[in-house]
Design a protein around this motif. Structure first.
Motif, short mmCIF file in Angstrom:
data_model
loop_
_atom_site.label_atom_id
_atom_site.label_comp_id
_atom_site.label_asym_id
_atom_site.label_seq_id
_atom_site.Cartn_x
_atom_site.Cartn_y
_atom_site.Cartn_z
N GLN A 268 5.73 -9.70 4.08
CA GLN A 268 6.44 -8.52 3.59
C GLN A 268 6.41 -7.40 4.63
O GLN A 268 7.43 -6.73 4.85
CB GLN A 268 5.81 -8.03 2.29
N VAL A 269 5.25 -7.20 5.26
CA VAL A 269 5.16 -6.20 6.32
C VAL A 269 6.10 -6.55 7.45
O VAL A 269 6.81 -5.69 8.00
CB VAL A 269 3.70 -6.08 6.82
N ALA A 270 6.14 -7.83 7.81
CA ALA A 270 7.06 -8.27 8.86
C ALA A 270 8.50 -7.97 8.46
O ALA A 270 9.32 -7.53 9.29
CB ALA A 270 6.88 -9.76 9.13
N SER A 271 8.83 -8.17 7.19
CA SER A 271 10.21 -7.92 6.74
C SER A 271 10.58 -6.46 6.88
O SER A 271 11.73 -6.13 7.20
CB SER A 271 10.38 -8.39 5.30
N VAL A 272 9.62 -5.56 6.64
CA VAL A 272 9.90 -4.13 6.77
C VAL A 272 10.31 -3.80 8.19
O VAL A 272 11.35 -3.15 8.43
CB VAL A 272 8.67 -3.29 6.37
N PHE A 273 9.53 -4.26 9.16
CA PHE A 273 9.83 -3.91 10.55
C PHE A 273 11.09 -4.61 11.05
O PHE A 273 11.86 -4.05 11.84
CB PHE A 273 8.64 -4.25 11.44
N ILE A 274 11.33 -5.83 10.58
CA ILE A 274 12.56 -6.53 10.97
C ILE A 274 13.78 -5.83 10.37
O ILE A 274 14.81 -5.65 11.05
CB ILE A 274 12.48 -8.01 10.53
N TYR A 349 9.99 0.64 3.88
CA TYR A 349 8.82 1.52 3.93
C TYR A 349 7.63 0.85 3.24
O TYR A 349 7.80 0.01 2.36
CB TYR A 349 9.10 2.85 3.21
N PHE A 350 6.43 1.27 3.63
CA PHE A 350 5.23 0.89 2.88
C PHE A 350 4.12 1.90 3.18
O PHE A 350 4.11 2.54 4.24
CB PHE A 350 4.77 -0.54 3.21
N PHE A 360 5.37 -1.06 -1.41
CA PHE A 360 6.58 -1.20 -0.61
C PHE A 360 7.74 -0.52 -1.31
O PHE A 360 7.79 -0.43 -2.54
CB PHE A 360 6.90 -2.68 -0.39
N ALA A 361 8.71 -0.05 -0.51
CA ALA A 361 9.85 0.67 -1.07
C ALA A 361 11.10 0.39 -0.25
O ALA A 361 11.03 0.13 0.96
CB ALA A 361 9.58 2.17 -1.11
N THR A 362 12.24 0.47 -0.93
CA THR A 362 13.52 0.26 -0.24
C THR A 362 14.21 1.58 0.10
O THR A 362 15.06 1.62 0.99
CB THR A 362 14.47 -0.58 -1.12
N THR A 363 13.86 2.66 -0.62
CA THR A 363 14.48 3.96 -0.35
C THR A 363 13.41 4.98 0.02
O THR A 363 12.24 4.83 -0.32
CB THR A 363 15.25 4.47 -1.58
N LEU A 364 13.86 6.03 0.69
CA LEU A 364 12.93 7.09 1.09
C LEU A 364 12.35 7.80 -0.14
O LEU A 364 11.18 8.20 -0.13
CB LEU A 364 13.64 8.08 2.00
N ALA A 365 13.16 7.96 -1.18
CA ALA A 365 12.67 8.62 -2.40
C ALA A 365 11.53 7.81 -3.02
O ALA A 365 10.51 8.37 -3.44
CB ALA A 365 13.80 8.79 -3.40
N GLU A 366 11.70 6.49 -3.11
CA GLU A 366 10.64 5.63 -3.64
C GLU A 366 9.40 5.72 -2.77
O GLU A 366 8.27 5.78 -3.28
CB GLU A 366 11.11 4.17 -3.70
#
Length: 384
Positions: A268-274, A349-350, A360-366
């Protein structure tokens, strides 16, 4: 008369052959049958020993009932000459056939006294430990930091015994500088280390070594293992990754390694940076900034300053686009595989969630909401 004698002789021969066949069948059955051991034992095979001595030792410890059968079985299967020196765990009820396979196998000791030199992210530790055959678990008898503490007396005693084996255990996420500096303090190794190996090229793992082994030879083993791991993971990589070379994937793996210690989170962390790379977002990861400040020579020992986050350096991923120029640590196999087979997410984000893992989050608000919760947790912990 001669016919009578010949007839009797033939009868005796037939009886003898039947008896011999029965004896052989009994011996084979005894060789393969479960043995008398009520609980596991540790059998030590001294250098220069032979199968006769080993079989007698096994009989004395109650592992075999008829040592002669063990020797005959080992001879018949051409295993006698393959006897290895070492300390070997013999499980309960092991047959003689299984015991012969154990003491003539690959030669790697599986029990007895072991000196383990652990090289970690925050320091190193020399452990003298021994396997309890009954529980198949190691108990640490003594431990010390060879770089800062006087050696425990037990270490001086055990390191000279021929049956003691030595192991170097390198933790995931250590830097190449940390590994080379720690190896210098291992007095059972020999030889000087020249330059520090390139960052990320040493495989975190456990390495059995012989006393007097060259430090450079051990580093070469670490480099070879990491190269094999990276090549295999690169070959099995998923399509569409934002890397042009295995070396870029290794850089990503090192960032993943430093960002989480939770195995289930690595992909999951890898997915964030990718996802960030694919959307031309900066990685904005603290561990790269820290590496730029320390050059991998130990922990920073404090939090990052705003001035350090704003300063443009090759490793400040808050200020530069894309990946830093090199790995920032030596990643383990799981992080390499996560970088080349990440989870399929839309996370960008995380942040720490207080449980040792991350939210983990998909938006800046989250993400901002997750950050607020984390700061509440920090404040509660500070007030306790």
């Amino acid at each position: 008369m001669w016919k009578h004698i010949a007839s009797n002789a033939l009868s005796l021969l037939v009886v003898a052959l039947i008896c011999l066949g029965g004896l052989i069948a009994w011996g084979v059955k005894a060789y393969r049958a479960p043995g008398p051991l009520a609980e596991a034992i540790c059998v030590q095979v001294e250098p220069g020993s032979n199968m006769r001595r080993v079989s007698q030792d096994l009989a004395a410890q109650g592992a075999v009932g008829t040592p002669q059968i063990l020797r005959i079985g080992a001879d018949y299967t051409d295993r006698t000459s393959a006897l290895k020196a070492g300390s070997f765990l013999v499980p309960e009820n092991s047959s003689m056939e299984e015991i012969v396979a154990i003491v003539t196998g690959d030669g790697q000791s599986t029990c007895g006294t072991e000196i383990v030199y652990r090289i970690g992210v925050t320091g190193q530790r020399m452990e003298i430990r021994e396997l309890d055959p009954a529980t198949n678990r190691f108990a640490v008898d003594a431990a010390f930091d060879p770089a800062t503490e006087t050696a425990d007396p037990l270490y001086g005693e055990m390191r000279t015994r021929p049956e003691t084996r030595f192991r170097i255990a390198v933790a995931e996420g250590v830097t190449s500088w940390q590994v080379t500096e720690a190896l210098k303090a291992a007095d059972f190794l020999s030889g000087d280390i020249g330059s520090v190996p390139p960052e990320g090229t040493l495989a975190p793992d456990s390495y059995e070594v012989a006393p007097g082994s060259e430090r450079t030879e051990l580093l070469s083993r670490m480099e070879a293992r990491q190269s094999e791991r990276l090549a295999a993971a690169w070959e099995a990589r998923v399509d569409g990754l934002p890397y042009d070379t295995p070396e870029e994937a290794l850089i990503m793996a090192s960032i993943v390694e430093k960002e989480t210690g939770v195995p289930e989170e690595r992909d999951q962390v890898a997915s964030v940076f990718i996802n960030r790379l694919e959307q031309s977002m900066r990685l904005q990861t603290d561990p790269t900034v820290i590496y730029g400040l320390t050059n991998g020579e130990g922990p920073l020992g404090r939090g990052l300053r705003q001035s350090e986050l704003q300063r443009v350096t090759p490793y400040n991923t808050y200020a530069i686009d894309g990946l830093p120029p090199t790995p920032i640590a030596n990643p383990g196999l799981a992080s390499i595989e996560a970088a080349l087979d990440p989870a399929s997410t839309e996370f960008l984000y995380f942040v720490a969630d207080g449980s040792g893992g991350h939210a983990f989050a998909t938006t800046l608000a989250e993400h901002n909401a997750n950050v607020a919760r984390w700061r509440e947790i920090e404040a509660q912990n500070a007030g306790q």
